[in-house]
Scaffold this motif. Structure first.
Motif, PDB file in Angstrom:
ATOM      1  N   ASP A 127       0.858  -1.176   0.000  1.00  0.00           N
ATOM      2  CA  ASP A 127       0.000   0.000   0.000  1.00  0.00           C
ATOM      3  C   ASP A 127       0.898   1.230   0.000  1.00  0.00           C
ATOM      4  OD1 ASP A 127      -1.838   2.000   0.363  1.00  0.00           O
ATOM      5  OD2 ASP A 127      -2.532   1.303   2.328  1.00  0.00           O
ATOM      6  N   LEU A 128       0.832   2.019  -1.048  1.00  0.00           N
ATOM      7  CA  LEU A 128       1.681   3.197  -1.193  1.00  0.00           C
ATOM      8  C   LEU A 128       0.923   4.492  -0.887  1.00  0.00           C
ATOM      9  CD1 LEU A 128       3.694   2.152  -4.387  1.00  0.00           C
ATOM     10  CD2 LEU A 128       4.175   1.643  -1.974  1.00  0.00           C
ATOM     11  N   ALA A 129      -0.187   4.381  -0.173  1.00  0.00           N
ATOM     12  CA  ALA A 129      -0.991   5.551   0.188  1.00  0.00           C
ATOM     13  C   ALA A 129      -0.136   6.579   0.920  1.00  0.00           C
ATOM     14  CB  ALA A 129      -2.166   5.135   1.072  1.00  0.00           C
ATOM     15  N   GLY A 130      -0.292   7.830   0.528  1.00  0.00           N
ATOM     16  CA  GLY A 130       0.424   8.920   1.169  1.00  0.00           C
ATOM     17  C   GLY A 130       1.854   9.105   0.688  1.00  0.00           C
ATOM     18  N   LYS A 131       2.310   8.242  -0.193  1.00  0.00           N
ATOM     19  CA  LYS A 131       3.685   8.330  -0.691  1.00  0.00           C
ATOM     20  C   LYS A 131       3.695   8.995  -2.068  1.00  0.00           C
ATOM     21  CE  LYS A 131       4.975   4.195   1.829  1.00  0.00           C
ATOM     22  NZ  LYS A 131       5.352   4.968   2.988  1.00  0.00           N
ATOM     23  N   THR A 132       4.825   9.586  -2.408  1.00  0.00           N
ATOM     24  CA  THR A 132       5.044  10.077  -3.769  1.00  0.00           C
ATOM     25  C   THR A 132       5.651   8.927  -4.559  1.00  0.00           C
ATOM     26  OG1 THR A 132       5.388  12.338  -2.993  1.00  0.00           O
ATOM     27  CG2 THR A 132       6.248  11.785  -5.173  1.00  0.00           C
ATOM     28  N   VAL A 133       5.012   8.559  -5.652  1.00  0.00           N
ATOM     29  CA  VAL A 133       5.488   7.473  -6.515  1.00  0.00           C
ATOM     30  C   VAL A 133       5.996   8.113  -7.804  1.00  0.00           C
ATOM     31  CG1 VAL A 133       4.886   5.360  -7.750  1.00  0.00           C
ATOM     32  CG2 VAL A 133       3.851   5.841  -5.507  1.00  0.00           C
ATOM     33  N   VAL A 134       7.277   7.858  -8.090  1.00  0.00           N
ATOM     34  CA  VAL A 134       7.934   8.467  -9.242  1.00  0.00           C
ATOM     35  C   VAL A 134       8.278   7.362 -10.249  1.00  0.00           C
ATOM     36  CG1 VAL A 134       9.823   9.947 -10.009  1.00  0.00           C
ATOM     37  CG2 VAL A 134       8.944  10.173  -7.661  1.00  0.00           C
ATOM     38  N   PRO A 135       7.436   7.168 -11.274  1.00  0.00           N
ATOM     39  CA  PRO A 135       7.700   6.110 -12.244  1.00  0.00           C
ATOM     40  C   PRO A 135       8.901   6.439 -13.145  1.00  0.00           C
ATOM     41  CG  PRO A 135       5.394   6.795 -12.292  1.00  0.00           C
ATOM     42  CD  PRO A 135       6.154   7.816 -11.515  1.00  0.00           C
ATOM     43  N   PHE A 136       9.645   5.390 -13.484  1.00  0.00           N
ATOM     44  CA  PHE A 136      10.657   5.515 -14.533  1.00  0.00           C
ATOM     45  C   PHE A 136      10.641   4.246 -15.363  1.00  0.00           C
ATOM     46  CE2 PHE A 136      13.055   3.868 -10.913  1.00  0.00           C
ATOM     47  CZ  PHE A 136      13.985   2.978 -11.439  1.00  0.00           C
ATOM     48  N   GLY A 140      11.832   0.536 -25.924  1.00  0.00           N
ATOM     49  CA  GLY A 140      12.305   0.662 -27.292  1.00  0.00           C
ATOM     50  C   GLY A 140      11.829   1.954 -27.917  1.00  0.00           C
ATOM     51  N   ALA A 141      10.557   2.270 -27.764  1.00  0.00           N
ATOM     52  CA  ALA A 141      10.004   3.526 -28.292  1.00  0.00           C
ATOM     53  C   ALA A 141       8.663   3.855 -27.656  1.00  0.00           C
ATOM     54  CB  ALA A 141       9.848   3.451 -29.804  1.00  0.00           C
ATOM     55  N   SER A 142       8.143   2.969 -26.829  1.00  0.00           N
ATOM     56  CA  SER A 142       6.782   3.106 -26.316  1.00  0.00           C
ATOM     57  C   SER A 142       6.672   3.933 -25.049  1.00  0.00           C
ATOM     58  CB  SER A 142       6.191   1.720 -26.046  1.00  0.00           C
ATOM     59  OG  SER A 142       6.239   0.950 -27.210  1.00  0.00           O
ATOM     60  N   GLY A 143       7.793   4.288 -24.436  1.00  0.00           N
ATOM     61  CA  GLY A 143       7.735   5.044 -23.195  1.00  0.00           C
ATOM     62  C   GLY A 143       6.909   4.316 -22.152  1.00  0.00           C
ATOM     63  N   PHE A 144       6.044   5.057 -21.482  1.00  0.00           N
ATOM     64  CA  PHE A 144       5.217   4.469 -20.425  1.00  0.00           C
ATOM     65  C   PHE A 144       3.981   3.753 -20.958  1.00  0.00           C
ATOM     66  CE2 PHE A 144       7.447   7.645 -17.807  1.00  0.00           C
ATOM     67  CZ  PHE A 144       7.784   6.849 -16.718  1.00  0.00           C
ATOM     68  N   SER A 145       3.614   3.970 -22.237  1.00  0.00           N
ATOM     69  CA  SER A 145       2.319   3.520 -22.743  1.00  0.00           C
ATOM     70  C   SER A 145       1.269   4.066 -21.781  1.00  0.00           C
ATOM     71  CB  SER A 145       2.281   2.008 -22.928  1.00  0.00           C
ATOM     72  OG  SER A 145       3.238   1.612 -23.896  1.00  0.00           O
ATOM     73  N   ASP A 146       0.451   3.208 -21.162  1.00  0.00           N
ATOM     74  CA  ASP A 146      -0.579   3.696 -20.232  1.00  0.00           C
ATOM     75  C   ASP A 146      -0.253   3.331 -18.781  1.00  0.00           C
ATOM     76  OD1 ASP A 146      -2.964   5.201 -19.960  1.00  0.00           O
ATOM     77  OD2 ASP A 146      -4.111   3.353 -19.676  1.00  0.00           O
ATOM     78  N   SER A 147       1.021   2.992 -18.523  1.00  0.00           N
ATOM     79  CA  SER A 147       1.404   2.492 -17.203  1.00  0.00           C
ATOM     80  C   SER A 147       1.192   3.491 -16.077  1.00  0.00           C
ATOM     81  CB  SER A 147       2.861   2.041 -17.204  1.00  0.00           C
ATOM     82  OG  SER A 147       3.035   0.961 -18.082  1.00  0.00           O
ATOM     83  N   ILE A 148       1.408   4.775 -16.333  1.00  0.00           N
ATOM     84  CA  ILE A 148       1.235   5.753 -15.250  1.00  0.00           C
ATOM     85  C   ILE A 148      -0.219   5.780 -14.796  1.00  0.00           C
ATOM     86  CG2 ILE A 148       1.305   8.219 -14.672  1.00  0.00           C
ATOM     87  CD1 ILE A 148       3.964   8.369 -16.175  1.00  0.00           C
ATOM     88  N   ASN A 149      -1.158   5.722 -15.745  1.00  0.00           N
ATOM     89  CA  ASN A 149      -2.570   5.654 -15.357  1.00  0.00           C
ATOM     90  C   ASN A 149      -2.878   4.383 -14.588  1.00  0.00           C
ATOM     91  OD1 ASN A 149      -3.376   8.156 -16.376  1.00  0.00           O
ATOM     92  ND2 ASN A 149      -3.662   7.322 -18.434  1.00  0.00           N
ATOM     93  N   THR A 150      -2.260   3.282 -14.976  1.00  0.00           N
ATOM     94  CA  THR A 150      -2.460   2.025 -14.261  1.00  0.00           C
ATOM     95  C   THR A 150      -1.965   2.143 -12.820  1.00  0.00           C
ATOM     96  OG1 THR A 150      -2.246   0.755 -16.306  1.00  0.00           O
ATOM     97  CG2 THR A 150      -1.901  -0.443 -14.238  1.00  0.00           C
ATOM     98  N   GLU A 155      -2.964   2.551  -7.103  1.00  0.00           N
ATOM     99  CA  GLU A 155      -2.542   3.254  -5.885  1.00  0.00           C
ATOM    100  C   GLU A 155      -3.239   4.623  -5.826  1.00  0.00           C
ATOM    101  OE1 GLU A 155      -0.798   2.029  -3.444  1.00  0.00           O
ATOM    102  OE2 GLU A 155      -0.101   0.195  -4.419  1.00  0.00           O
ATOM    103  N   PRO A 156      -4.574   4.639  -5.675  1.00  0.00           N
ATOM    104  CA  PRO A 156      -5.326   5.889  -5.760  1.00  0.00           C
ATOM    105  C   PRO A 156      -5.002   6.896  -4.662  1.00  0.00           C
ATOM    106  CG  PRO A 156      -6.737   4.123  -4.973  1.00  0.00           C
ATOM    107  CD  PRO A 156      -5.443   3.490  -5.395  1.00  0.00           C
ATOM    108  N   ASP A 157      -4.446   6.434  -3.540  1.00  0.00           N
ATOM    109  CA  ASP A 157      -4.134   7.336  -2.432  1.00  0.00           C
ATOM    110  C   ASP A 157      -2.666   7.744  -2.398  1.00  0.00           C
ATOM    111  OD1 ASP A 157      -6.804   7.333  -1.567  1.00  0.00           O
ATOM    112  OD2 ASP A 157      -6.479   5.420  -0.543  1.00  0.00           O
ATOM    113  N   ALA A 158      -1.938   7.432  -3.461  1.00  0.00           N
ATOM    114  CA  ALA A 158      -0.544   7.872  -3.605  1.00  0.00           C
ATOM    115  C   ALA A 158      -0.517   9.080  -4.533  1.00  0.00           C
ATOM    116  CB  ALA A 158       0.309   6.743  -4.171  1.00  0.00           C
TER     117      ALA A 158
END
Length: 190
Positions: A127-136, A140-150, A155-158
């Motif tokens: 549970d990452l609630a209350g935390k700042t989550v910094v994706p990296f 190849g060329a797709s970047g995050f695709s839709d992963s940040i939304n996922t 983790e709706p409370d992060a």
């Protein structure tokens, strides 16, 4: 967004170098690895190390209980099957006292326009609630695709950083200065 001296950071990442041998690599192996002082690192592993080194973060490598094969075509088959079945591989090891961390740098390679399924396992487990989550991500060329939304959905409370760090696999080896610049711009390096 940023950090303060009392904040504790953690880099959580999954990386899958397809070989441990720096000599005579196939094209797929070369694209998924960085060789530093004759040591083979996965692309995402290399980025994770740079982030940890420059932010003073602790580091946790997500590894499956059942290791993935090093053979590229076998790995592709397993990754696609896991996605199709929404399978959650079991993680070997645990993050001790995750509650002590304020910021979680969350890194992975893009596998077929998504996070590897073991990243879903991690988000299910912690549970990452209350935390700042910094994706990296490395890709190849797709970047995050839709992963940040996922990640936001799981983790709706992060506080999930919408403009995470994306590094193309063909420039990872030369990306250290860019990673440090990004971390500095975001306030993670003082």
């Amino acid at each position: 967004m940023g950090s303060n001296s009392a904040a504790k950071n953690l880099v959580v990442y999954f990386s899958m170098p397809e070989t441990t041998e720096p000599e005579n690599m196939s094209r797929e192996e070369e694209l998924s690895t960085v060789v530093i002082d004759s040591e083979v690192l996965g692309n995402t592993q290399y980025v994770a190390y740079i982030i940890a080194e420059n932010t003073g973060a602790d580091i946790f490598r997500i590894e499956p209980v059942t290791p993935y094969p090093l053979d590229h075509s076998e790995l592709e088959d397993i990754a696609q099957k896991e996605q199709a079945e929404n399978f959650r591989p079991e993680i070997a090891g645990t993050v001790e006292n995750i509650e002590q961390y304020d910021t979680i740098f969350f890194g992975f390679p893009n596998w077929y326009y998504d996070m590897p399924m073991i990243m879903y396992s991690f988000l299910d487990q912690y549970d990452l609630a209350g935390k700042t989550v910094v994706p990296f991500v490395t890709s190849g060329a797709s970047g995050f695709s839709d992963s940040i939304n996922t990640i936001k959905e799981m983790e709706p409370d992060a506080d999930v950083v919408a403009d995470g760090l994306s590094i193309l696999r063909n420039v990872v080896q030369d990306s250290e200065a860019d990673i440090i610049e990004w971390l500095t711009e975001k306030g993670f390096v003082q």
